[in-house]
Design an enzyme around this catalytic site. Structure first.
Site, PDB file in Angstrom:
ATOM      1  N   LEU A  62      46.909  30.190  49.643  1.00 41.10           N
ATOM      2  CA  LEU A  62      46.828  31.408  50.460  1.00 41.10           C
ATOM      3  C   LEU A  62      46.962  32.633  49.564  1.00 41.10           C
ATOM      4  O   LEU A  62      47.991  33.312  49.565  1.00 41.10           O
ATOM      5  CB  LEU A  62      47.937  31.431  51.527  1.00 41.10           C
ATOM      6  CG  LEU A  62      48.038  30.261  52.489  1.00 41.10           C
ATOM      7  CD1 LEU A  62      49.176  30.479  53.475  1.00 41.10           C
ATOM      8  CD2 LEU A  62      46.736  30.037  53.220  1.00 41.10           C
ATOM      9  N   PRO A  63      45.922  32.927  48.776  1.00 41.23           N
ATOM     10  CA  PRO A  63      46.025  34.101  47.904  1.00 41.23           C
ATOM     11  C   PRO A  63      46.143  35.385  48.718  1.00 41.23           C
ATOM     12  O   PRO A  63      45.541  35.509  49.784  1.00 41.23           O
ATOM     13  CB  PRO A  63      44.728  34.070  47.093  1.00 41.23           C
ATOM     14  CG  PRO A  63      43.791  33.232  47.880  1.00 41.23           C
ATOM     15  CD  PRO A  63      44.628  32.271  48.664  1.00 41.23           C
ATOM     16  N   HIS A  64      46.947  36.298  48.203  1.00 43.79           N
ATOM     17  CA  HIS A  64      47.151  37.584  48.863  1.00 43.79           C
ATOM     18  C   HIS A  64      47.737  38.556  47.849  1.00 43.79           C
ATOM     19  O   HIS A  64      48.071  38.164  46.739  1.00 43.79           O
ATOM     20  CB  HIS A  64      48.102  37.437  50.064  1.00 43.79           C
ATOM     21  CG  HIS A  64      49.422  36.832  49.691  1.00 43.79           C
ATOM     22  ND1 HIS A  64      49.603  35.471  49.603  1.00 43.79           N
ATOM     23  CD2 HIS A  64      50.599  37.401  49.353  1.00 43.79           C
ATOM     24  CE1 HIS A  64      50.857  35.231  49.234  1.00 43.79           C
ATOM     25  NE2 HIS A  64      51.477  36.379  49.071  1.00 43.79           N
ATOM     26  N   SER A  65      47.826  39.790  48.265  1.00 35.10           N
ATOM     27  CA  SER A  65      48.489  40.804  47.460  1.00 35.10           C
ATOM     28  C   SER A  65      49.322  41.649  48.409  1.00 35.10           C
ATOM     29  O   SER A  65      49.324  41.410  49.619  1.00 35.10           O
ATOM     30  CB  SER A  65      47.458  41.652  46.721  1.00 35.10           C
ATOM     31  OG  SER A  65      48.103  42.500  45.796  1.00 35.10           O
ATOM     32  N   HIS A 109      51.572  41.099  57.723  1.00 35.36           N
ATOM     33  CA  HIS A 109      51.317  40.128  56.665  1.00 35.36           C
ATOM     34  C   HIS A 109      52.125  38.847  56.922  1.00 35.36           C
ATOM     35  O   HIS A 109      51.590  37.743  56.902  1.00 35.36           O
ATOM     36  CB  HIS A 109      51.726  40.787  55.341  1.00 35.36           C
ATOM     37  CG  HIS A 109      51.342  40.053  54.128  1.00 35.36           C
ATOM     38  ND1 HIS A 109      50.103  40.170  53.548  1.00 35.36           N
ATOM     39  CD2 HIS A 109      52.035  39.193  53.347  1.00 35.36           C
ATOM     40  CE1 HIS A 109      50.061  39.414  52.467  1.00 35.36           C
ATOM     41  NE2 HIS A 109      51.226  38.807  52.332  1.00 35.36           N
TER      42      HIS A 109
END
Length: 145
Positions: A62-65, A109
């Site tokens: 689950l890539p995120h920033s 988020h």
């Protein structure tokens, strides 16, 4: 309800590396007008600096920033890779399902992470997603509890 639509689902994508996989998932959000390209690059940078912390379960990343002004709306993309890719996680490699997420704020988020984790921890749903032949099939599997 997850902010997911057919336009941000890609099945059997080819990725040579974790960075390719992150960019494929992120670029779907850019093309849909939900994030700016800078957000995709911040996801790549987070991976380069922090490693595979977002590989949350066997085969799932689950890539995120961080939420910031490059995120136009809460969003999610789903990419199923044709061939699994090693991200460098000690237990959960290789990865075949990549879901890029972006929140407009920390609360949104975290809510999305919880919803997504709940769906992906359901073995029957996960198996259905991994077998799906169309984006619509993935969508109906993820939207129905």
């Amino acid at each position: 309800m997850l902010p997911l639509s057919e336009e941000v689902i890609r099945l059997d994508a080819d990725a040579e590396s974790p960075i390719d996989a992150i960019r494929i998932a992120g670029n779907l959000l850019v093309q849909a007008g939900k994030v700016e390209l800078a957000y995709v690059e911040s996801m790549v940078q987070a991976f380069q600096e922090l490693g595979a912390y977002f590989v949350i379960a066997p085969g799932i990343a689950l890539p995120h920033s961080r939420p910031d002004e490059t995120v136009k709306e809460v969003c999610l993309s789903l990419v199923r890779l044709n061939q699994p890719v090693v991200f460098g996680h000690p237990k959960n490699d290789p990865v075949q399902l990549v879901c890029a997420i972006a929140g407009v704020d920390k609360k949104a988020h975290i809510q999305m992470l919880r919803s997504l984790a709940s769906i992906l921890s359901d073995e029957a749903k996960l198996n259905e997603i991994m077998r799906a032949t169309t984006a619509d099939h993935v969508l109906s599997t993820m939207q129905h509890s």
